[in-house]
Design an enzyme around this catalytic site. Structure first.
Site, PDB file in Angstrom:
ATOM      1  N   GLY A  25     -49.225 -26.920  -0.842  1.00 25.48           N
ATOM      2  CA  GLY A  25     -48.325 -25.643  -1.047  1.00 25.48           C
ATOM      3  C   GLY A  25     -49.004 -24.608  -1.876  1.00 25.48           C
ATOM      4  O   GLY A  25     -48.499 -23.912  -2.776  1.00 25.48           O
ATOM      5  N   SER A  27     -49.701 -21.493  -0.645  1.00 23.64           N
ATOM      6  CA  SER A  27     -49.973 -20.551  -0.132  1.00 23.64           C
ATOM      7  C   SER A  27     -49.089 -19.324  -1.066  1.00 23.64           C
ATOM      8  O   SER A  27     -49.295 -17.979  -0.982  1.00 23.64           O
ATOM      9  CB  SER A  27     -49.255 -20.456   1.153  1.00 23.64           C
ATOM     10  OG  SER A  27     -47.998 -20.812   1.170  1.00 23.64           O
ATOM     11  N   LYS A  50     -47.972 -25.119   5.046  1.00 22.99           N
ATOM     12  CA  LYS A  50     -47.265 -24.868   6.291  1.00 22.99           C
ATOM     13  C   LYS A  50     -47.196 -23.306   6.924  1.00 22.99           C
ATOM     14  O   LYS A  50     -47.444 -22.998   7.878  1.00 22.99           O
ATOM     15  CB  LYS A  50     -45.888 -25.241   6.327  1.00 22.99           C
ATOM     16  CG  LYS A  50     -45.681 -26.784   6.219  1.00 22.99           C
ATOM     17  CD  LYS A  50     -44.318 -27.082   6.419  1.00 22.99           C
ATOM     18  CE  LYS A  50     -43.632 -26.660   7.361  1.00 22.99           C
ATOM     19  NZ  LYS A  50     -41.847 -26.960   7.272  1.00 22.99           N
ATOM     20  N   TYR A 176     -32.304 -35.259  -4.931  1.00 20.70           N
ATOM     21  CA  TYR A 176     -33.560 -34.363  -5.546  1.00 20.70           C
ATOM     22  C   TYR A 176     -34.245 -35.216  -6.701  1.00 20.70           C
ATOM     23  O   TYR A 176     -35.494 -35.180  -6.580  1.00 20.70           O
ATOM     24  CB  TYR A 176     -32.913 -33.078  -6.003  1.00 20.70           C
ATOM     25  CG  TYR A 176     -34.160 -32.288  -6.763  1.00 20.70           C
ATOM     26  CD1 TYR A 176     -35.188 -31.851  -6.075  1.00 20.70           C
ATOM     27  CD2 TYR A 176     -34.027 -32.087  -7.971  1.00 20.70           C
ATOM     28  CE1 TYR A 176     -36.372 -31.438  -6.695  1.00 20.70           C
ATOM     29  CE2 TYR A 176     -35.182 -31.246  -8.840  1.00 20.70           C
ATOM     30  CZ  TYR A 176     -36.409 -30.925  -7.842  1.00 20.70           C
ATOM     31  OH  TYR A 176     -37.399 -30.335  -8.650  1.00 20.70           O
ATOM     32  N   LYS A 180     -38.102 -36.264  -6.539  1.00 20.13           N
ATOM     33  CA  LYS A 180     -39.015 -35.753  -7.540  1.00 20.13           C
ATOM     34  C   LYS A 180     -39.601 -36.770  -8.588  1.00 20.13           C
ATOM     35  O   LYS A 180     -40.739 -36.795  -8.646  1.00 20.13           O
ATOM     36  CB  LYS A 180     -38.334 -34.585  -8.425  1.00 20.13           C
ATOM     37  CG  LYS A 180     -39.381 -33.627  -9.131  1.00 20.13           C
ATOM     38  CD  LYS A 180     -40.002 -32.868  -7.907  1.00 20.13           C
ATOM     39  CE  LYS A 180     -40.920 -31.852  -8.574  1.00 20.13           C
ATOM     40  NZ  LYS A 180     -41.669 -31.208  -7.770  1.00 20.13           N
TER      41      LYS A 180
END
Length: 491
Positions: A25, A27, A50, A176, A180
């Site tokens: 992750g 980017s 991605k 979530y 996490k």
């Protein structure tokens, strides 16, 4: 940064020079901030994410991030990777080893979020969160660990919270939290499994961090309550500079930097001095955090009220000078003063209830505060709130929102109300909405009034369990802007 700061001194040793970091992750956001921090030391960075083509709503791609890494002094290897795909991870890991000779550090940053309750969370989103947060972290670690065992400075750093089992962190978004905490459980287990061989730690922000994801969740206006991703990058740098026996820790960014001697945290604030939004999962319960945020609101309200009182006193002096000229220009009708609208508004200043100008307009030259027996609006506070809402909605608001809201209120002023921001110039009122709502909000009527008057932040209401949301969370958050317009309209 300040050249005399402890972090600058630490960076002078270029602790990460020549090391290879595999960051998922990377980017954009926190992942990219960590990548750039390492690049300034001369590190090699594998950007595993991605986004290969520009996203319509999110900035950056693996290639633009790679350009920034190389511009900062590092070497970059962009790899298109969906961390749910074992083959793609395996190929990226092998490419990193072939290019840089090995992998020294793994940063598990990629994550998915949906802050919705059990009945409001489609299984597709549950699978996405578990697939990226839990399975993706475990799988990437599994494939990288054989190479970390060959490194002279092996680290795994997961961007995940301390394992706080207080039920308040589960009740509003169980899926979530499970996903996490799965990342955190990887830290707990792998730190012990590879003790003495690989340092495995977790890092979590004390406050909300401004990222593209945060802007999508909370809107662009939430930024002033956030810090930049640089605080996470600086804390990660400290952790990754430690020896491999520094392991099994669940760390908070601010605490890490305080131990390094950092005292100025305004340097990380988007808007220095503004109250910050606490992040999830930390020791303080959401109810306490909500109280703290409300206290921040009272602090600013106090000073603003003093300012308004000062202004009103100035106006008072001016009106004293022209009192009789004003009165003599009024026409008496049926034994009462027939006041023009502009003068009627001076009888009582709702924005500062401690003072009244009504005596200026009557026959008795005495200072009288507003009567405590003044009757409230016939419909009560909820109807008054919706009257204010009706005054600020228009076609532009409808066009920007495109949602229908239903409010199920309990408590003293219980009832069902709706807000249609999808058709025409908008409408609001009591009862069910004309068509199926996109969002249903359930809360106590007193909290509803506080929220729409600016005394209770919607985010804190949600975190503390005072507000339950069913439906599209992104549409729910759009209401924050409408509340801001309402508060301006009241002033």
């Amino acid at each position: 940064q300040n050249p005399d700061s402890p972090l600058t001194v630490l960076a002078c040793f270029r602790k990460l020079a020549g090391l290879t970091l595999f960051i998922t992750g990377a980017s954009r956001g926190i992942g990219k901030a960590i990548a750039l921090k390492a690049a300034r030391d001369g590190a090699n960075v594998v950007i595993a994410a991605k986004t290969a083509e520009p996203h319509p709503k999110l900035p950056g791609t693996i290639y633009t991030a790679a350009q920034e890494v190389e511009a900062a002094g590092g070497r970059a290897l962009p790899c298109v990777v969906d961390i749910r795909d074992e083959q793609q991870i395996g190929e990226a890991v092998q490419k990193a080893v072939d290019t840089f000779g090995g992998i020294d550090i793994l940063v598990n940053n990629a994550s998915a979020i949906s802050l919705t309750g059990t009945l409001s969370t489609p299984m597709k989103k549950v699978d996405l969160m578990l697939g990226i947060n839990l399975r993706g972290t475990y799988l990437t670690s599994k494939l990288v660990i054989p190479h970390l065992l060959k490194s002279r400075s092996p680290h795994i750093l997961n961007l995940s919270p301390p394992l706080n089992l207080n039920p308040v962190w589960f009740k509003n978004h169980t899926a979530y939290t499970m996903a996490k905490y799965g990342m955190s459980m990887c830290v707990l287990g792998m730190a012990e499994e590879f003790r003495g061989q690989i340092a495995v730690n977790a890092l979590w922000p004390k406050t909300a961090i401004q990222t593209a994801a945060m802007d999508m969740l909370g809107g662009s206006d939430i930024g002033k309550q956030c810090r930049t991703a640089d605080i996470i990058a600086d804390a990660a740098y400290v952790i990754l500079s430690q020896p491999k026996d520094y392991t099994g820790h669940f760390l908070v960014d601010e605490d890490v930097l305080k131990q390094q001697g950092v005292r100025d945290f305004d340097q990380y604030a988007i808007q220095p001095g503004h109250p910050l939004l606490p992040d999830f999962f930390l020791d303080e319960a959401p109810e306490l955090l909500a109280q703290q945020m409300e206290q921040h609101g009272k602090y600013y309200k106090c000073y603003f009220t003093q300012f308004l009182v000062h202004i009103q006193l100035i106006v008072l002096q001016i009106l004293l000078l022209c009192r009789f000229s004003v009165i003599h220009r009024l026409d008496q009708k049926n034994g009462h003063w027939n006041l023009p609208g502009s003068v009627k508004n001076l009888q009582y200043a709702p924005w500062c209830p401690h003072l009244s100008f009504s005596w200026l307009l009557g026959a008795t030259p005495a200072f009288k505060p507003p009567s405590s027996s003044a009757t409230p609006a016939s419909g009560g506070p909820i109807e008054s709130t919706f009257d204010t809402i009706k005054g600020v909605i228009n076609e532009d608001v409808v066009k920007a929102t495109q949602a229908i809201y239903q409010f199920d209120l309990s408590g003293e002023h219980s009832g069902v109300w709706f807000l249609d921001l999808k058709s025409g110039s908008g409408s609001a009122g009591q009862g069910q909405p004309p068509i199926k709502p996109d969002v249903v909000m359930t809360m106590d009527s007193s909290d509803f009034s506080k929220m729409f008057s600016g005394k209770l932040k919607p985010t804190m209401a949600f975190m503390s369990g005072k507000l339950r949301i069913k439906g599209d969370m992104s549409l729910a958050i759009k209401l924050d802007k409408l509340m801001g317009r309402m508060n301006k309209a009241k002033l």
